[in-house]
Design a protein around this motif. Structure first.
Motif, PDB file in Angstrom:
ATOM      1  N   PHE A  41      -8.830  -0.066  -0.637  1.00  0.00           N
ATOM      2  CA  PHE A  41      -8.970  -1.322  -1.373  1.00  0.00           C
ATOM      3  C   PHE A  41      -7.597  -1.599  -1.986  1.00  0.00           C
ATOM      4  CE2 PHE A  41     -13.757  -1.640  -2.324  1.00  0.00           C
ATOM      5  CZ  PHE A  41     -14.072  -0.936  -1.159  1.00  0.00           C
ATOM      6  N   GLU A  42      -7.038  -2.786  -1.725  1.00  0.00           N
ATOM      7  CA  GLU A  42      -5.666  -3.017  -2.151  1.00  0.00           C
ATOM      8  C   GLU A  42      -5.426  -4.484  -2.477  1.00  0.00           C
ATOM      9  OE1 GLU A  42      -3.540  -1.613   1.215  1.00  0.00           O
ATOM     10  OE2 GLU A  42      -4.615  -2.922   2.595  1.00  0.00           O
ATOM     11  N   VAL A  90       0.835  -1.194   0.000  1.00  0.00           N
ATOM     12  CA  VAL A  90       0.000   0.000   0.000  1.00  0.00           C
ATOM     13  C   VAL A  90       0.869   1.242   0.000  1.00  0.00           C
ATOM     14  CG1 VAL A  90      -1.912  -1.114   1.191  1.00  0.00           C
ATOM     15  CG2 VAL A  90      -0.130  -0.008   2.519  1.00  0.00           C
ATOM     16  N   ASP A  91       0.201   2.392  -0.096  1.00  0.00           N
ATOM     17  CA  ASP A  91       0.877   3.675  -0.001  1.00  0.00           C
ATOM     18  C   ASP A  91       1.421   3.844   1.405  1.00  0.00           C
ATOM     19  OD1 ASP A  91       1.704   6.250   0.059  1.00  0.00           O
ATOM     20  OD2 ASP A  91      -0.111   7.100  -0.832  1.00  0.00           O
ATOM     21  N   THR A  92       2.750   3.859   1.556  1.00  0.00           N
ATOM     22  CA  THR A  92       3.349   3.879   2.898  1.00  0.00           C
ATOM     23  C   THR A  92       3.187   5.214   3.603  1.00  0.00           C
ATOM     24  OG1 THR A  92       5.471   4.442   1.880  1.00  0.00           O
ATOM     25  CG2 THR A  92       5.035   2.109   2.319  1.00  0.00           C
ATOM     26  N   ASP A  93       2.664   6.235   2.879  1.00  0.00           N
ATOM     27  CA  ASP A  93       2.475   7.535   3.533  1.00  0.00           C
ATOM     28  C   ASP A  93       1.479   7.455   4.676  1.00  0.00           C
ATOM     29  OD1 ASP A  93       4.275   8.657   1.864  1.00  0.00           O
ATOM     30  OD2 ASP A  93       2.793   9.543   0.506  1.00  0.00           O
ATOM     31  N   ALA A 129      -1.823  -6.854  -4.516  1.00  0.00           N
ATOM     32  CA  ALA A 129      -0.377  -6.789  -4.711  1.00  0.00           C
ATOM     33  C   ALA A 129       0.031  -5.763  -5.756  1.00  0.00           C
ATOM     34  CB  ALA A 129       0.151  -8.170  -5.103  1.00  0.00           C
ATOM     35  N   ASP A 130      -0.911  -5.341  -6.611  1.00  0.00           N
ATOM     36  CA  ASP A 130      -0.568  -4.437  -7.714  1.00  0.00           C
ATOM     37  C   ASP A 130      -1.125  -3.026  -7.574  1.00  0.00           C
ATOM     38  OD1 ASP A 130       0.803  -6.475  -9.233  1.00  0.00           O
ATOM     39  OD2 ASP A 130      -1.180  -7.321  -9.663  1.00  0.00           O
ATOM     40  N   TYR A 131      -2.290  -2.881  -6.956  1.00  0.00           N
ATOM     41  CA  TYR A 131      -2.952  -1.584  -6.927  1.00  0.00           C
ATOM     42  C   TYR A 131      -3.540  -1.307  -5.553  1.00  0.00           C
ATOM     43  CZ  TYR A 131      -2.773  -2.371 -11.957  1.00  0.00           C
ATOM     44  OH  TYR A 131      -2.359  -2.646 -13.235  1.00  0.00           O
ATOM     45  N   SER A 132      -3.699  -0.025  -5.236  1.00  0.00           N
ATOM     46  CA  SER A 132      -4.419   0.368  -4.027  1.00  0.00           C
ATOM     47  C   SER A 132      -5.224   1.621  -4.321  1.00  0.00           C
ATOM     48  CB  SER A 132      -3.446   0.631  -2.872  1.00  0.00           C
ATOM     49  OG  SER A 132      -2.603   1.736  -3.156  1.00  0.00           O
ATOM     50  N   GLY A 153     -13.948   3.520  -9.100  1.00  0.00           N
ATOM     51  CA  GLY A 153     -13.485   2.481 -10.006  1.00  0.00           C
ATOM     52  C   GLY A 153     -12.037   2.106  -9.757  1.00  0.00           C
ATOM     53  N   GLY A 154     -11.504   1.229 -10.604  1.00  0.00           N
ATOM     54  CA  GLY A 154     -10.134   0.762 -10.476  1.00  0.00           C
ATOM     55  C   GLY A 154      -9.865  -0.374 -11.438  1.00  0.00           C
ATOM     56  N   GLU A 155      -8.644  -0.829 -11.480  1.00  0.00           N
ATOM     57  CA  GLU A 155      -8.295  -1.944 -12.359  1.00  0.00           C
ATOM     58  C   GLU A 155      -9.028  -3.209 -11.913  1.00  0.00           C
ATOM     59  OE1 GLU A 155      -6.434  -2.060 -15.123  1.00  0.00           O
ATOM     60  OE2 GLU A 155      -6.273   0.128 -15.017  1.00  0.00           O
ATOM     61  N   PRO A 156      -9.463  -4.052 -12.872  1.00  0.00           N
ATOM     62  CA  PRO A 156     -10.143  -5.299 -12.494  1.00  0.00           C
ATOM     63  C   PRO A 156      -9.267  -6.172 -11.609  1.00  0.00           C
ATOM     64  CG  PRO A 156     -10.408  -4.851 -14.844  1.00  0.00           C
ATOM     65  CD  PRO A 156      -9.408  -3.866 -14.335  1.00  0.00           C
ATOM     66  N   GLY A 157      -9.890  -6.828 -10.636  1.00  0.00           N
ATOM     67  CA  GLY A 157      -9.160  -7.720  -9.746  1.00  0.00           C
ATOM     68  C   GLY A 157      -9.862  -7.885  -8.420  1.00  0.00           C
ATOM     69  N   VAL A 158      -9.272  -8.711  -7.556  1.00  0.00           N
ATOM     70  CA  VAL A 158      -9.785  -8.953  -6.205  1.00  0.00           C
ATOM     71  C   VAL A 158      -8.995  -8.087  -5.237  1.00  0.00           C
ATOM     72  CG1 VAL A 158     -10.190 -10.649  -4.398  1.00  0.00           C
ATOM     73  CG2 VAL A 158     -10.462 -11.296  -6.811  1.00  0.00           C
ATOM     74  N   TYR A 159      -9.700  -7.364  -4.372  1.00  0.00           N
ATOM     75  CA  TYR A 159      -9.066  -6.414  -3.466  1.00  0.00           C
ATOM     76  C   TYR A 159      -9.408  -6.728  -2.015  1.00  0.00           C
ATOM     77  CZ  TYR A 159      -7.951  -3.509  -7.503  1.00  0.00           C
ATOM     78  OH  TYR A 159      -7.446  -3.037  -8.687  1.00  0.00           O
ATOM     79  N   ASN A 160      -8.380  -6.679  -1.147  1.00  0.00           N
ATOM     80  CA  ASN A 160      -8.614  -6.708   0.290  1.00  0.00           C
ATOM     81  C   ASN A 160      -9.050  -5.317   0.736  1.00  0.00           C
ATOM     82  OD1 ASN A 160      -7.656  -9.452   0.923  1.00  0.00           O
ATOM     83  ND2 ASN A 160      -5.688  -8.669   0.220  1.00  0.00           N
TER      84      ASN A 160
END
Length: 473
Positions: A123-124, A25-28, A126-129, A148-155
């Motif tokens: 929503f995150e 994720v964004d470490t900020d 391994a590739d996007y958050s 919205g966001g890139e297709p995929g499964v998000y935690n």
């Protein structure tokens, strides 16, 4: 944990409320956070963790009994529930959404902070958050909006202002993606016109957001209706020469393609599914008979008096009175298959004659007049002439049953309507006989009064337009 524990052992701890792995994720957002594990007072060095699982290497002595303490931002796992007052998220709805559209999510749980500024939802994977913007919060529910966001499964991860992770009750996940469950029919006419019905979920309810294409050459399937769960589209003619089954792509905002089993998203232009018209018989100028059990349209208008004989495979139709005249193309459509092809391509075109019913007025002004012509079968492009050779210029659009034209003051004689080189005489004569003149003008403070002569015997009550050419009026 069960059994004996040895120095250097890799220990797996399952639970909830742990920090999430900052590498994903964004470490900020992790400006200040701490997390540690002790077993029997000895450190267990953390090597990997999620918000519901920790892996660490034990540094203490061998033991068959142990006390495990996980501390997250000064909150220890051996504190009571009241002392921790840990918020928990039990569920999230919806569990899936379109990757291309704005979606509102509802997270339900307990002990939620009602201060929106203290809640962060991410929503995150391994590739996007992506941040889900919090717009409302109660002690039992949070509402957030995801753009919205890139297709995929998000935690889904929720943290407070101190980066403490909410208990996600074993983990909550959301899927972003379009899904197609079924497409029917799988074959259709080479001439196009086959209505495809596509069912699934997360389709857009905005016409401009959906697109359906057929095959590697991306032939457009024209969308006719759409809901969140169903899209219908009509295939175009197979001009590109597809000779086998082709994949069908269901797109949203063009860049997002729906998930679909290749066996489901398949369509084939098939000769066996292509209706064929073998003969066209002209009964009279406005009635035709076609071979085949067909649903016939002429000039985009459903034909009147359609008669279908299933046994003899014949269809008779009358050209609609609302059809434009001239040379027009017939489109024959068979429900469930698509458009028919004509064995003789010339048979797809019929010539609809035009006729004149009335012309008004029959007597006009020597300064010019507007005539209204009614009838049937007028084409979109025609020429109007009088017996003395003068023309009548079209005014506005030409309707199939009526149009207007402007005759000059010199026009006279029988009116002729010419279209596709075919001239039809109205059998009605026109004459520009009358010449209205203004004989007197009386000026008053309230109005201008003028006297019109030369036309009042024909139209004693009429409406006139007065055009002033001098500024003093």
């Amino acid at each position: 944990m069960t059994g004996a524990i040895f120095p250097g052992a890799l220990v797996s701890l399952d639970g909830h409320g742990f920090l999430f792995d900052g590498a994903f994720v964004d470490t900020d957002i992790y400006t200040e956070h701490t997390q540690s594990v002790t077993i029997n007072g000895f450190d267990c060095n953390i090597v990997l963790f999620t918000n519901y699982q920790i892996f660490c290497f034990y540094t203490g002595t061998q033991s068959t009994e142990y006390e495990v303490v996980v501390t997250v931002n000064s909150i220890s796992s051996n504190q009571t529930e009241d002392e921790q007052d840990m918020p928990i998220i039990n569920s999230i709805t919806p569990l899936s959404a379109s990757p291309a559209l704005v979606t509102t999510f509802t997270l339900s749980g307990e002990a939620i902070d009602t201060n929106l500024d203290n809640i962060t939802i991410i929503f995150e994977n391994a590739d996007y958050s992506y941040f889900c913007g919090v717009c409302d919060a109660t002690e039992t529910q949070i509402t957030c909006i995801l753009n919205g966001g890139e297709p995929g499964v998000y935690n889904v991860r929720v943290t407070d202002s101190d980066s403490n992770a909410y208990d996600m009750n074993g983990g909550q996940q959301v899927t972003l993606g379009l899904n197609v469950a079924d497409l029917q029919p799988k074959t259709g006419s080479q001439a196009g016109g086959t209505l495809l019905t596509i069912t699934g979920d997360h389709f857009s309810t905005e016409a401009s957001q959906n697109q359906i294409t057929v095959g590697v050459r991306n032939v457009i399937c024209d969308i006719e209706s759409f809901t969140e769960t169903e899209i219908t589209c009509r295939t175009r003619q197979n001009d590109v020469g597809y000779d086998s089954a082709q994949s069908v792509a269901v797109l949203q905002r063009v860049s997002f393609e729906a998930n679909c089993d290749p066996a489901v998203c398949s369509f084939e232009y098939s000769d066996s599914a292509t209706p064929t018209i073998t003969n066209v018989i002209k009964i009279d100028d406005f009635n035709y008979r076609l071979e085949g059990s067909l649903f016939v349209y002429v000039d985009g208008v459903q034909a009147d008096n359609l008669v279908v004989n299933e046994i003899d495979q014949e269809a008779e139709f009358t050209v609609p009175s609302t059809a434009h005249g001239g040379l027009i193309e017939i489109t024959a459509h068979v429900s469930g298959y698509g458009n028919a092809v004509f064995q003789n391509t010339e048979d797809a075109w019929i010539s609809i004659p035009h006729s004149i019913a009335s012309v008004a007025p029959l007597v006009g002004s020597q300064s010019g007049s507007i005539l209204t012509v009614t009838g049937q079968g007028f084409s979109k492009s025609l020429i109007i002439e009088f017996g003395n050779g003068e023309s009548c210029e079209i005014v506005g659009e030409i309707g199939p049953q009526e149009f207007q034209c402007e005759a000059s003051g010199a026009a006279s004689g029988e009116l002729n309507v010419i279209q596709d080189t075919v001239s039809v005489a109205a059998g009605i004569s026109y004459a520009a006989t009358y010449a209205p003149q203004v004989s007197t003008i009386a000026d008053s403070t309230a109005e201008i009064i003028f006297t019109l002569t030369g036309y009042t015997d024909i139209a004693p009550i009429a409406q006139f337009d007065l055009k002033l050419s001098n500024e003093q009026y």
